[in-house]
Design a protein around this motif. Structure first.
Motif, short mmCIF file in Angstrom:
data_model
loop_
_atom_site.label_atom_id
_atom_site.label_comp_id
_atom_site.label_asym_id
_atom_site.label_seq_id
_atom_site.Cartn_x
_atom_site.Cartn_y
_atom_site.Cartn_z
N ARG A 38 1.06 -1.08 0.10
CA ARG A 38 0.65 -0.09 0.11
C ARG A 38 0.88 1.59 0.17
N ASN A 39 2.09 1.32 0.95
CA ASN A 39 2.85 2.16 1.13
C ASN A 39 3.47 2.90 -0.56
N ILE A 40 3.87 1.44 -0.56
CA ILE A 40 4.49 1.77 -2.27
C ILE A 40 4.26 2.29 -3.11
N SER A 41 2.80 2.13 -3.25
CA SER A 41 1.81 2.13 -4.21
C SER A 41 1.23 3.50 -4.41
N ALA A 42 1.88 4.25 -3.57
CA ALA A 42 1.45 5.52 -3.50
C ALA A 42 2.90 6.27 -4.29
N ASN A 43 3.52 5.57 -4.99
CA ASN A 43 4.74 6.35 -6.09
C ASN A 43 3.64 6.16 -7.09
N THR A 44 3.89 6.63 -8.12
CA THR A 44 3.12 6.16 -9.27
C THR A 44 4.36 5.12 -10.37
N ASN A 46 5.41 2.95 -9.12
CA ASN A 46 5.36 1.76 -8.43
C ASN A 46 3.69 0.77 -8.85
N GLN A 47 2.97 1.36 -9.18
CA GLN A 47 1.71 1.09 -9.74
C GLN A 47 2.03 0.59 -10.85
N VAL A 48 2.41 0.77 -11.75
CA VAL A 48 2.41 -0.44 -13.10
C VAL A 48 2.76 -1.31 -12.37
N LYS A 49 4.15 -1.66 -12.01
CA LYS A 49 5.30 -2.11 -11.06
C LYS A 49 4.52 -3.14 -10.60
N ILE A 50 3.40 -2.83 -9.71
CA ILE A 50 3.36 -3.84 -9.10
C ILE A 50 2.31 -4.49 -9.55
N VAL A 51 1.55 -4.38 -11.47
CA VAL A 51 0.11 -4.67 -11.13
C VAL A 51 0.95 -5.56 -12.18
N ASN A 80 -4.79 2.98 -5.41
CA ASN A 80 -3.82 3.77 -6.14
C ASN A 80 -3.51 3.75 -7.40
N CYS A 81 -3.45 1.84 -7.76
CA CYS A 81 -3.22 0.94 -8.45
C CYS A 81 -3.76 1.71 -10.03
N SER A 82 -4.63 1.85 -9.59
CA SER A 82 -6.00 2.67 -10.40
C SER A 82 -5.60 3.37 -11.05
N MET A 83 -5.24 4.83 -10.38
CA MET A 83 -5.31 5.67 -10.67
C MET A 83 -4.01 5.68 -12.27
N ASN A 84 -3.92 4.58 -12.28
CA ASN A 84 -2.67 4.70 -13.69
C ASN A 84 -3.88 3.94 -14.86
N GLN A 112 -15.11 2.09 2.14
CA GLN A 112 -15.85 1.98 1.35
C GLN A 112 -15.63 2.90 0.54
N ALA A 113 -14.81 4.31 1.23
CA ALA A 113 -13.69 5.38 1.14
C ALA A 113 -13.12 4.68 -0.08
N SER A 114 -12.12 4.09 0.05
CA SER A 114 -11.07 3.35 -0.88
C SER A 114 -11.99 2.16 -2.03
N ALA A 115 -12.60 2.25 -2.12
CA ALA A 115 -13.57 1.40 -2.63
C ALA A 115 -14.49 2.42 -4.13
N VAL A 116 -14.93 2.96 -3.43
CA VAL A 116 -15.78 4.18 -4.34
C VAL A 116 -13.84 5.03 -5.00
N ILE A 117 -12.91 5.12 -4.63
CA ILE A 117 -12.82 5.96 -4.99
C ILE A 117 -11.91 5.41 -6.93
N ALA A 118 -11.97 4.32 -5.93
CA ALA A 118 -11.18 3.14 -6.92
C ALA A 118 -12.08 2.73 -7.96
N ILE A 119 -13.15 2.32 -7.60
CA ILE A 119 -14.06 2.09 -8.98
C ILE A 119 -13.66 3.76 -9.58
N ARG A 120 -14.42 5.13 -8.99
CA ARG A 120 -14.20 6.04 -9.66
C ARG A 120 -12.97 6.48 -10.64
N ASN A 121 -12.24 6.13 -10.25
CA ASN A 121 -10.44 5.63 -11.54
C ASN A 121 -10.55 4.40 -12.45
#
Length: 156
Positions: A38-44, A46-51, A80-84, A112-121
């Motif tokens: 979760r902490n690592i995924s805050a770095n943009t 890393n988001q692609v690398k995680i996936v 976080n990963c869904s932002m990419n 709930q908040a994280s799920a709604v933001i992920a779905i928004r992304n």
């Protein structure tokens, strides 16, 4: 963890072992590795690398966990990963949408908040918009519009 350390963990090869630890039978180990991701995924970067390194099946599986800390960390990592844009389609293709939609009804407001933001992304992709509707995502999103929490209303 500062930004330099987050990048260093990935550069030094820590990502794959962390992803593997998500499948541990020890809940505490799962929790710690998921929180670290979760902490690592805050770095943009890393988001692609995680996936790319194959974390999605384990992270999506953890959305079903009965452990709230684990569920929250997995939801935030996916958020976080869904932002990419590269990850948007993969998260849906690998089955992330149904459990994220289910978490819109979570009793835990952070989840709930994280799920709604992920779905928004994820909804910034037109194909995903159709899938969100097909998977039954619209009724719980409308329900969140009725929330007493203005931040939740804004995200929904």
């Amino acid at each position: 963890a500062n930004a330099e350390n987050k990048a260093l963990v990935v550069e030094e090869g820590g990502l794959t072992p962390l992803i593997n630890l998500l499948r541990s039978t020890n809940k505490r180990v799962q929790e710690e590795s998921c929180i670290t991701l979760r902490n690592i995924s805050a770095n943009t970067d890393n988001q692609v690398k995680i996936v790319q390194r194959g974390a999605l099946p384990a992270l999506i599986g953890l959305l079903h966990s009965s452990n709230a800390k684990l569920q929250e960390a997995a939801t935030i990592t996916l958020r976080n990963c869904s932002m990419n844009s590269e990850n948007e389609v993969r998260i849906v293709q690998e089955g992330g949408l149904p459990p994220l939609i289910a978490l819109l009804r979570s009793a835990d407001s952070k989840i709930q908040a994280s799920a709604v933001i992920a779905i928004r992304n994820l909804s910034s992709n037109s194909t995903n918009q159709v899938k969100i509707s097909q998977e039954g995502g619209i009724p719980p999103l409308i329900g969140l519009l009725r929330s007493f929490d203005p931040k939740m209303q804004e995200q929904a």
